[in-house]
Each structure stands twice: as structure tokens, then as C-alpha cells.
Design an enzyme around this catalytic site. Structure first.
Site, PDB file in Angstrom:
ATOM      1  N   HIS A  31      76.940  62.938  34.204  1.00  0.00           N
ATOM      2  CA  HIS A  31      78.397  62.970  34.300  1.00  0.00           C
ATOM      3  C   HIS A  31      78.992  63.118  32.908  1.00  0.00           C
ATOM      4  O   HIS A  31      78.587  62.406  31.977  1.00  0.00           O
ATOM      5  CB  HIS A  31      78.942  61.646  34.847  1.00  0.00           C
ATOM      6  CG  HIS A  31      78.532  61.322  36.237  1.00  0.00           C
ATOM      7  ND1 HIS A  31      79.378  61.450  37.304  1.00  0.00           N
ATOM      8  CD2 HIS A  31      77.362  60.854  36.740  1.00  0.00           C
ATOM      9  CE1 HIS A  31      78.753  61.056  38.410  1.00  0.00           C
ATOM     10  NE2 HIS A  31      77.522  60.692  38.099  1.00  0.00           N
ATOM     11  N   HIS A  44      71.616  64.900  37.518  1.00  0.00           N
ATOM     12  CA  HIS A  44      72.933  65.264  36.976  1.00  0.00           C
ATOM     13  C   HIS A  44      73.345  64.266  35.904  1.00  0.00           C
ATOM     14  O   HIS A  44      72.975  63.091  35.949  1.00  0.00           O
ATOM     15  CB  HIS A  44      73.992  65.333  38.075  1.00  0.00           C
ATOM     16  CG  HIS A  44      74.102  64.083  38.893  1.00  0.00           C
ATOM     17  ND1 HIS A  44      73.227  63.799  39.909  1.00  0.00           N
ATOM     18  CD2 HIS A  44      74.961  63.056  38.843  1.00  0.00           C
ATOM     19  CE1 HIS A  44      73.553  62.633  40.457  1.00  0.00           C
ATOM     20  NE2 HIS A  44      74.600  62.150  39.820  1.00  0.00           N
TER      21      HIS A  44
HETATM   22  P1  5GP Z   1      76.013  59.765  41.197  1.00  0.00           P
HETATM   23  O1  5GP Z   1      76.756  58.753  42.019  1.00  0.00           O
HETATM   24  O2  5GP Z   1      74.740  60.198  41.901  1.00  0.00           O
HETATM   25  O3  5GP Z   1      75.789  59.387  39.772  1.00  0.00           O
HETATM   26  O4  5GP Z   1      76.973  61.001  41.119  1.00  0.00           O
HETATM   27  C1  5GP Z   1      77.106  61.949  42.136  1.00  0.00           C
HETATM   28  C2  5GP Z   1      78.411  62.642  41.903  1.00  0.00           C
HETATM   29  O5  5GP Z   1      78.423  63.829  42.667  1.00  0.00           O
HETATM   30  C3  5GP Z   1      79.639  61.817  42.356  1.00  0.00           C
HETATM   31  O6  5GP Z   1      80.499  61.592  41.246  1.00  0.00           O
HETATM   32  C4  5GP Z   1      80.272  62.678  43.424  1.00  0.00           C
HETATM   33  O7  5GP Z   1      81.671  62.671  43.359  1.00  0.00           O
HETATM   34  C5  5GP Z   1      79.724  64.057  43.122  1.00  0.00           C
HETATM   35  N1  5GP Z   1      79.618  64.930  44.264  1.00  0.00           N
HETATM   36  C6  5GP Z   1      79.110  64.613  45.480  1.00  0.00           C
HETATM   37  N2  5GP Z   1      79.164  65.685  46.303  1.00  0.00           N
HETATM   38  C7  5GP Z   1      79.722  66.694  45.579  1.00  0.00           C
HETATM   39  C8  5GP Z   1      80.034  68.056  45.871  1.00  0.00           C
HETATM   40  O8  5GP Z   1      79.834  68.571  46.965  1.00  0.00           O
HETATM   41  N3  5GP Z   1      80.577  68.795  44.849  1.00  0.00           N
HETATM   42  C9  5GP Z   1      80.827  68.258  43.615  1.00  0.00           C
HETATM   43  N4  5GP Z   1      81.366  69.070  42.695  1.00  0.00           N
HETATM   44  N5  5GP Z   1      80.534  66.988  43.307  1.00  0.00           N
HETATM   45  C10 5GP Z   1      79.999  66.214  44.282  1.00  0.00           C
END
Ligand code: 5GP
Ligand code: ZN
Length: 138
Positions: free
Chosen positions: A103, A101
Site C-alpha cells: 500500500h 501488494h
Molecule cells: P490488504 O488488506 O490485503 O492489505 O489490502 C487489500 C487492499 O485491496 C484493500 O485496501 C482493498 O481496499 C483493496 N482491494 C480489494 N479489492 C479491490 C479491487 O477490486 N480493486 C482495487 N483497486 N482494490 C481492491
């Protein structure tokens, strides 16, 4: 292709709800449920891949045009003072969901997000040494 234990795969399959912003053959985009600022959203590949290193390059090629489309809408709707694209790979980078993903991270002046690491002058001998190591691995 989908990982049954992956929260983002479940979202793409419609098993978990999301605020869907955009979808095409390769990409799905939605609001982040833990936004740092208003408009924080995520672009994910439809195919499950742990992160950038594992993702299909053709899926990655679809990410930036989708990001541009969504950033333009975020810009028009919310008028942030800046937008970062942030993409984490591995625990030290802050990755918490192991499905690729990016952001879309709208910024406000002095919002306190710890993304900017300043510009201390580099040791060019070390930069060159590291450069040579990366080039040898490419
Ligand atoms: P990372 O920390 O891996 O860069 O980002 C993961 C992102 O996924 C976090 O910002 C978190 O808020 C988001 N996230 C986690 N679970 C869910 C979910 O069930 N739905 C959505 N829309 N975002 C999620
Ligand atoms: Zn997944």
C-alpha cells in the site's frame, strides 16, 4: 502464473477495471477502491504470489522503484503530511487479498490510522533471545 480466483490477477488481466497508475514487466499499480485517505494506492506484482514470503525476489526488487515514482506523484499532486508504505502478510497483519501488494498510504496529521505502535523500551535479553532464533533460521 495467474490464479483464476484472485481479484488482483483479474485486474491485471483486464477482467476487472481499475484506475491504473503504472505498469511494467513485473509490476502493476492502481488506486485502492477503499481508500483510507486520498491517494491510497496499491503496487502489486504481476505474477501471482500470496505475499512477501512467496514472491519472486526479482519482482520485489521492482516494487520500490515503482513505489518511489508513485509516491513522488502523490506528494506533488496531494501534498500529504506523510506517506507510509504498508505491506501485510497473513491475517493478523491485516492481509485480506492474498496476492502480493504494497500500500502507498498517504497520511494526514491526526488522521487516526492505527499504524503507529509507540516506542516502549524493550527487554534487551528478550530481544537477543529472539534475534538468536531468527539468525538460526536464516
Ligand atoms: P490488504 O488488506 O490485503 O492489505 O489490502 C487489500 C487492499 O485491496 C484493500 O485496501 C482493498 O481496499 C483493496 N482491494 C480489494 N479489492 C479491490 C479491487 O477490486 N480493486 C482495487 N483497486 N482494490 C481492491
Ligand atoms: Zn493473484
Amino acid at each position: 502464473m495467474a490464479d483464476p480466483d484472485c481479484v488482483f490477477c483479474k485486474i491485471i488481466a483486464g477482467e476487472i477495471p481499475s484506475f491504473k497508475l503504472y505498469e511494467d514487466d513485473r509490476i502493476f499499480a492502481m488506486m485502492d477502491i477503499n481508500p483510507f485517505n486520498d491517494g491510497h494506492c496499491l503496487i502489486i506484482t504481476k505474477a501471482h504470489a500470496e505475499n512477501l514470503l512467496a514472491a519472486d525476489p526479482n519482482d520485489l526488487a521492482a516494487v520500490l522503484p515503482a513505489a518511489q515514482k508513485i509516491c513522488r506523484a502523490v506528494e506533488a499532486a496531494l501534498e500529504p503530511e506523510g506517506i507510509n508504505l504498508v505491506q501485510a502478510n497473513g491475517p493478523a497483519a491485516g492481509q485480506t487479498v492474498y496476492h502480493y501488494h504494497t500500500h502507498i498510504f498517504p497520511r494526514r496529521l491526526n488522521d487516526g490510522a492505527l499504524l503507529n505502535w509507540g516506542h516502549a523500551p524493550g527487554d534487551m535479553a528478550r530481544v537477543e533471545q529472539v534475534y538468536n532464533k531468527i539468525m538460526a533460521a536464516m
